[in-house]
Design a protein around this motif. Sequence first.
Motif, PDB file in Angstrom:
ATOM      1  N   GLY A  10      46.030  44.895  42.885  1.00  0.00           N
ATOM      2  CA  GLY A  10      45.137  44.015  43.635  1.00  0.00           C
ATOM      3  C   GLY A  10      43.684  44.381  43.455  1.00  0.00           C
ATOM      4  O   GLY A  10      43.295  45.008  42.476  1.00  0.00           O
ATOM      5  N   GLY A  11      42.897  43.979  44.420  1.00  0.00           N
ATOM      6  CA  GLY A  11      41.460  44.195  44.324  1.00  0.00           C
ATOM      7  C   GLY A  11      40.792  42.995  43.682  1.00  0.00           C
ATOM      8  O   GLY A  11      41.412  41.959  43.461  1.00  0.00           O
ATOM      9  N   GLY A  12      39.541  43.115  43.381  1.00  0.00           N
ATOM     10  CA  GLY A  12      38.802  42.010  42.790  1.00  0.00           C
ATOM     11  C   GLY A  12      37.678  42.500  41.906  1.00  0.00           C
ATOM     12  O   GLY A  12      37.308  43.669  41.933  1.00  0.00           O
ATOM     13  N   MET A  13      37.158  41.568  41.137  1.00  0.00           N
ATOM     14  CA  MET A  13      36.046  41.868  40.241  1.00  0.00           C
ATOM     15  C   MET A  13      34.734  41.548  40.959  1.00  0.00           C
ATOM     16  O   MET A  13      34.689  40.646  41.799  1.00  0.00           O
ATOM     17  CB  MET A  13      36.161  41.039  38.961  1.00  0.00           C
ATOM     18  N   PRO A  14      33.667  42.265  40.626  1.00  0.00           N
ATOM     19  CA  PRO A  14      32.365  41.992  41.232  1.00  0.00           C
ATOM     20  C   PRO A  14      31.924  40.556  40.938  1.00  0.00           C
ATOM     21  O   PRO A  14      32.176  40.020  39.854  1.00  0.00           O
ATOM     22  CB  PRO A  14      31.433  42.993  40.565  1.00  0.00           C
ATOM     23  N   PRO A  86      37.085  54.185  43.889  1.00  0.00           N
ATOM     24  CA  PRO A  86      36.333  52.991  44.283  1.00  0.00           C
ATOM     25  C   PRO A  86      37.168  51.710  44.334  1.00  0.00           C
ATOM     26  O   PRO A  86      36.791  50.771  45.015  1.00  0.00           O
ATOM     27  CB  PRO A  86      35.248  52.871  43.211  1.00  0.00           C
ATOM     28  N   VAL A  87      38.289  51.655  43.652  1.00  0.00           N
ATOM     29  CA  VAL A  87      39.095  50.428  43.663  1.00  0.00           C
ATOM     30  C   VAL A  87      39.566  50.109  45.080  1.00  0.00           C
ATOM     31  O   VAL A  87      39.793  48.948  45.419  1.00  0.00           O
ATOM     32  CB  VAL A  87      40.278  50.539  42.665  1.00  0.00           C
ATOM     33  N   LEU A  88      39.689  51.112  45.921  1.00  0.00           N
ATOM     34  CA  LEU A  88      40.119  50.888  47.301  1.00  0.00           C
ATOM     35  C   LEU A  88      39.089  50.064  48.081  1.00  0.00           C
ATOM     36  O   LEU A  88      39.449  49.349  49.016  1.00  0.00           O
ATOM     37  CB  LEU A  88      40.379  52.231  47.996  1.00  0.00           C
ATOM     38  N   GLN A  89      37.823  50.134  47.678  1.00  0.00           N
ATOM     39  CA  GLN A  89      36.761  49.376  48.350  1.00  0.00           C
ATOM     40  C   GLN A  89      36.886  47.882  48.114  1.00  0.00           C
ATOM     41  O   GLN A  89      36.307  47.085  48.842  1.00  0.00           O
ATOM     42  CB  GLN A  89      35.382  49.872  47.903  1.00  0.00           C
ATOM     43  N   SER A  90      37.640  47.480  47.073  1.00  0.00           N
ATOM     44  CA  SER A  90      37.802  46.051  46.779  1.00  0.00           C
ATOM     45  C   SER A  90      39.130  45.518  47.321  1.00  0.00           C
ATOM     46  O   SER A  90      39.551  44.422  46.961  1.00  0.00           O
ATOM     47  CB  SER A  90      37.700  45.801  45.272  1.00  0.00           C
ATOM     48  N   GLY A  91      39.797  46.309  48.163  1.00  0.00           N
ATOM     49  CA  GLY A  91      41.039  45.843  48.772  1.00  0.00           C
ATOM     50  C   GLY A  91      42.295  46.172  47.993  1.00  0.00           C
ATOM     51  O   GLY A  91      43.381  45.760  48.377  1.00  0.00           O
ATOM     52  N   ALA A  92      42.166  46.916  46.914  1.00  0.00           N
ATOM     53  CA  ALA A  92      43.331  47.286  46.107  1.00  0.00           C
ATOM     54  C   ALA A  92      44.080  48.446  46.755  1.00  0.00           C
ATOM     55  O   ALA A  92      43.561  49.126  47.641  1.00  0.00           O
ATOM     56  CB  ALA A  92      42.893  47.687  44.698  1.00  0.00           C
ATOM     57  N   SER A  93      45.300  48.661  46.290  1.00  0.00           N
ATOM     58  CA  SER A  93      46.056  49.858  46.649  1.00  0.00           C
ATOM     59  C   SER A  93      46.286  50.651  45.375  1.00  0.00           C
ATOM     60  O   SER A  93      46.131  50.130  44.276  1.00  0.00           O
ATOM     61  CB  SER A  93      47.392  49.494  47.317  1.00  0.00           C
TER      62      SER A  93
END
Length: 103
Positions: A10-14, A86-93
Amino acid sequence: MSKYLLAYHGGGMPSSPEEQQRVLGAWEAWFGRLGAAVADPGNPCGAARTIAADGSISDGRPSVSGYSVIEATSLDEAVRLAKDCPVLQSGASIEVLETVPAM
């Protein structure tokens, strides 16, 4: 030392160039703190296909959005190192997996 795969889900791109620079800076800082523990900084993942045991191939969304490989003395240490990713800051696990040398 063992190697651990950090599989990002998950997560997202800037969404803007400014946000991209901020995110890249966060990744660079995290990799800098990890130092020699970084075996492979990895990359985001894109398109995916799945090959089934019967040889059939299907298109689909990747279940892994990116990866890195780190070295640590234990699974607990690898988890501790991954907690600041830092990937955790974009909602990823992050799934932390010990790799097992087989070859």
